[in-house]
Design an enzyme around this catalytic site. Structure first.
Site, short mmCIF file in Angstrom:
data_model
loop_
_atom_site.label_atom_id
_atom_site.label_comp_id
_atom_site.label_asym_id
_atom_site.label_seq_id
_atom_site.Cartn_x
_atom_site.Cartn_y
_atom_site.Cartn_z
N LYS A 137 -4.04 -15.45 9.35
CA LYS A 137 -3.37 -14.51 10.25
C LYS A 137 -2.85 -15.19 11.51
CE LYS A 137 -5.24 -10.08 8.67
NZ LYS A 137 -3.99 -9.57 8.10
N ASP A 190 -15.55 -14.89 6.51
CA ASP A 190 -14.13 -14.55 6.40
C ASP A 190 -13.65 -14.17 7.80
OD1 ASP A 190 -11.67 -13.39 6.10
OD2 ASP A 190 -12.27 -12.00 4.51
N TYR A 196 0.83 -1.21 0.00
CA TYR A 196 0.00 0.00 0.00
C TYR A 196 0.87 1.27 0.00
CZ TYR A 196 -3.02 -3.72 1.71
OH TYR A 196 -3.67 -4.91 1.86
N TYR A 237 -13.81 -5.85 3.66
CA TYR A 237 -12.50 -6.03 3.03
C TYR A 237 -12.17 -7.51 3.09
CZ TYR A 237 -7.50 -6.33 2.37
OH TYR A 237 -6.25 -6.69 1.91
#
Length: 427
Positions: free
Chosen positions: A277, A250, A21, A148
């Protein structure tokens, strides 16, 4: 590390290394990490509390002896082997743990490389299941604004196309169906009911072309750190059942205790679940997609009975071994008490920031703390201020937030709260 060596690293990094990013031609400043231990990082020669758990993954902190040992022991056997036509104990044992810990209907496990890949696999499962059950015309996903789900193409398509991170690509992506963002976590019954009516109406109008529903359960992460009522998940479950859709959760960010639930899916069971994660405690990239037997049978009934996806590092033994060790450690430590302690410290410590000029909201959920401002944050100034207070944060948009390691002690949590306050002042 000497000052000269650190300077050389930064210079080469700035000229040649593309960060996430970030612009390559006008890069933002980077700091050099030279050590990590417990809940702290050594950044530019100074030890600071890591308020980010390395993007929400390092729940046990750094250099944990149990996880270190799991990696070393697996290296002594083998570090990697292809998963096509072969299997091994680390992958099987991890799958055994995941099936045991997640809701009962989730019995099949696909091991992926990362969160984005896991979501891609989940969406592919949904589409192939619809083809296998006689509905090839069902090709679109229903989701909600503010979400997201990753940075690869199908993941970008179910990320908010208006206010999300991937607005630039909206004309090139598959066109999905977006419901309104769920109301705030403290919304009234009437607000939830009004939102539910809108979702039901939207789903009914598009039912003939919808394949599934995908959502971050209970907490939207990079789309705005937005917690919402569990009643909204029940609505999505009902909508999916009514129209023959598959519900995908998710839980890349929310899984393994972050919200105060081991998995939010314990509250409302999905047909497909993505985790990642914190799966490996932040040691190695790994994710998993779990689905029901019904979903697997639908996929197998399609023109290709195989799920046509096979990452090179699928089921990597190192990653699987440390993931199993991380799960065992999480359960043995009593993660609920850790998350509760962190959450109470954040709730108590961040509350005074509500009175700061420019602050519009302060919210906490599990081991997540968020301060929202009424303007875009000066990220460089906020980061510098936090570091000066001994804390590493990564603010974005209008948010200064934290998802710290669960192992933070009281002193680290006090320092973290103080650092957030300094970041808000500077922002």
């Amino acid at each position: 590390m000497t000052t000269t060596l650190a300077s050389d690293l930064r210079a080469f990094d700035r000229a040649h290394v593309w960060h996430p990013y970030a612009s390559m031609t006008e890069p933002a400043p980077t700091r050099v990490v030279t050590g990590a231990d417990g809940c702290r990082l050594e950044v530019d020669g100074t030890w600071v509390v890591d308020g980010m758990s390395s993007w929400w993954a390092a729940v046990h902190g750094y250099r944990h002896p149990v996880l270190d040992r799991a990696v070393v022991e697996q290296v002594a056997s083998f570090s990697h082997v292809m998963f096509g036509g072969l299997t091994h104990a680390p992958a099987v044992e991890l799958a055994r743990r995941l099936v045991a810990l997640t809701p009962a209907p989730l019995e099949r496990v696909f091991l992926a490389d990362s969160g984005s890949v896991a979501v891609e696999v989940a969406l592919k499962m949904v589409l192939q299941h619809q083809r296998g059950t006689g509905h090839p015309e069902r090709t679109r996903m229903l989701t909600v604004r503010g979400g997201y789900h990753g940075d690869t193409f199908d993941c970008m398509s179910v990320t908010d196309p208006v206010g999300g991170m991937h607005t630039m690509w909206r004309d090139l992506l598959p066109q999905q169906v977006f419901a309104d963002r769920p109301p705030r976590h403290d919304a009234s019954d009437a607000e939830v009911a009004a939102w539910a009516d809108g979702v039901r109406d939207l789903a009914a109008r598009h039912a003939h072309e919808l394949a599934g529903v995908v959502v971050e359960p209970l907490l939207q992460g990079a789309g705005g750190m937005h917690p919402y009522p569990v009643a909204c998940l029940r609505v999505l479950r009902e909508v999916a059942d009514e129209h023959g859709l598959l519900l995908v959760h998710d839980e890349i960010a929310t899984g393994f205790g972050r919200t105060g639930h081991l998995f939010v899916s314990e509250l409302v069971a999905p047909d497909v679940l993505c985790v990642g994660k914190a799966l490996t405690g932040g040691y190695v990239s790994l994710a998993a997609v779990l689905c029901t037997d019904q979903v697997a049978r639908g996929v197998s009934a399609s023109e290709s009975d195989a799920l046509m996806h096979g990452p090179t590092f699928m089921g990597n033994p190192l990653a699987c071994a440390v993931a199993s060790a991380s799960i065992d450690l999480l359960l043995e430590r009593g993660w609920q008490a850790d998350v509760r302690r962190v959450g109470e410290a954040l709730t108590r410590g961040l509350a005074p920031l509500r009175d700061f000029e420019g602050v519009v909201d302060v919210r906490t959920l599990g081991a997540v703390g968020v301060v929202q401002l009424d303007h875009a944050i000066d990220v460089a100034a906020a980061t510098d201020a936090a570091l000066a207070a001994g804390v590493w944060l990564r603010p974005f948009r209008d948010l200064v937030y934290t998802m710290p390691p669960y192992v933070c002690d009281d002193a680290a949590l006090a320092q973290l709260v103080a650092g957030i306050g300094e970041a808000v002042r500077a922002a």
